[in-house]
Design an enzyme around this catalytic site. Structure first.
Site: not given
Length: 348
Positions: A32-33, A62, A102, A136-138, A167, A171, A197, A206
């Site tokens: 999507k930029l 998406i 999203t 993710t592990d979250e 968030y 997920k 990451n 981040k």
């Protein structure tokens, strides 16, 4: 083999596309930029690694079902690796709607497009199709505060979900959708859950790039709460190699946790980065004697989990994957890259 990679202009996506092209995959990148995309550096990487026709870029959302149907029909991918997501926790607290749109609605739209495409494939191609969903592990919540993890030191593939932030909740919802599409429709899916990451090219919002930019600008380096939150840090190239390992050898319907056993408190990480800056930047900004002096503590983030950790023994034992980068070597590469970017461009 042709891969449809969503979110390929993001931090992990760039690393994945680079490795995929390097080993001969054809890649279609749907992105999507958004503000977090990194198309310029990806373009340079693609020009270096790809052959004519090996890489295609499609700008799009998406959640756009019409576009997705056209894309599957035109490019006929052999597998999907779904990375596209809103991922910054702070942003999800101030604006959760975009994360639901999203991460939940977008994943649903992609699953439906993939399902209709897969169901119409010839049997010989149908059996080889894969949908890899990157999570993710979250989604597992907090190791320290959860009674269900009282006897466990780390998350694994059977850990119950208990997301804490908008968030991680979005997920978690997408993970459940993916598994439901496998159970109900038979879509050949595999889910991965990775730890934090890090590496070059990560967006400045981040933690590690934020530390570096603040320190090199002689600004306070903020640490949430007491800084004792623990995270497991995974070098981005190792994550990309794990995803290709799962694509090539993972079992349909399974989940693989991906981590590097690099647990560190946030305060220790900030201190390590400042110590590296002492070595890499001998001429400090005006008014700075030592970078650690810039560290300051700020109010903790709402719902901030204390402890994440990944048990990656399943992917190691079953698929033979292990991280290649140590925490020390990866962190030094990362800090060196950001210092160079800051010095060359004055901003990250």
């Amino acid at each position: 083999m042709k891969l449809l990679i969503t979110g390929g202009c993001g931090f992990i996506g760039c690393a994945l596309i680079g490795q995929a092209l390097g080993v001969g995959f054809a890649v279609v990148n749907l992105d999507k930029l958004t503000y977090a995309a990194n198309p310029d550096d990806l373009t340079k990487l693609v020009q270096k690694l790809s052959q004519p026709g090996q890489y295609q870029f499609v700008e799009g959302d998406i959640a756009d079902s019409v576009l997705l149907a056209q894309l599957f029909a035109q490019y006929q991918p052999d597998a999907v690796i779904h990375l596209a997501a809103e991922s910054h926790v702070d942003n999800s607290i101030t604006g959760p709607a975009e994360f639901i749109q999203t991460n939940v609605v977008g994943t649903y739209s992609l699953l439906e497009a993939a399902r209709h495409y897969w169901q119409d494939l010839a049997e010989c191609k149908k059996t080889g199709f894969r949908f890899i969903h990157v999570s993710t592990d979250e989604v597992f919540g907090d190791l320290e505060q959860s009674e269900r993890n009282a006897a466990s030191r780390s998350f694994n593939e059977s850990t119950a979900y208990a997301p804490s932030s908008p968030y991680s909740a979005s997920k978690a919802a997408s993970d459940h959708l993916v598994r439901a599409w496998h159970r109900t429709y038979g879509l050949p899916v595999i889910v991965t859950n990775c730890s934090n990451n890090f590496g070059p090219f990560q967006h400045r919002e981040k933690l590690i790039p934020r530390i570096i930019e603040a320190a090199l600008s002689a600004q306070p380096v903020p640490v949430y709460g007491d800084g004792k939150q623990v995270r497991d840090w995974l070098y981005v190239d190792d994550h990309a190699s794990a995803l290709l390992t799962v694509l090539n050898g993972g079992e349909i319907g399974e989940t693989y946790c991906i981590g590097a056993n690099n647990e560190s408190t946030n305060l220790d990480l900030v201190t390590r980065v400042c110590d590296l800056l002492e070595v890499l930047v001998p001429v400090k900004p005006q008014g700075v004697a030592h970078f650690q002096e810039l560290i300051c503590f700020v109010s903790d983030r709402p719902g901030h989990d204390r402890h994440y950790a990944i048990d990656a023994s399943k992917i190691s034992k079953e698929l033979g994957w292990k991280p290649q980068e140590t925490f020390e070597s990866g962190l030094r590469k990362t800090v060196e890259w950001y210092v160079e970017q800051f010095q060359n461009k004055s901003v990250l």
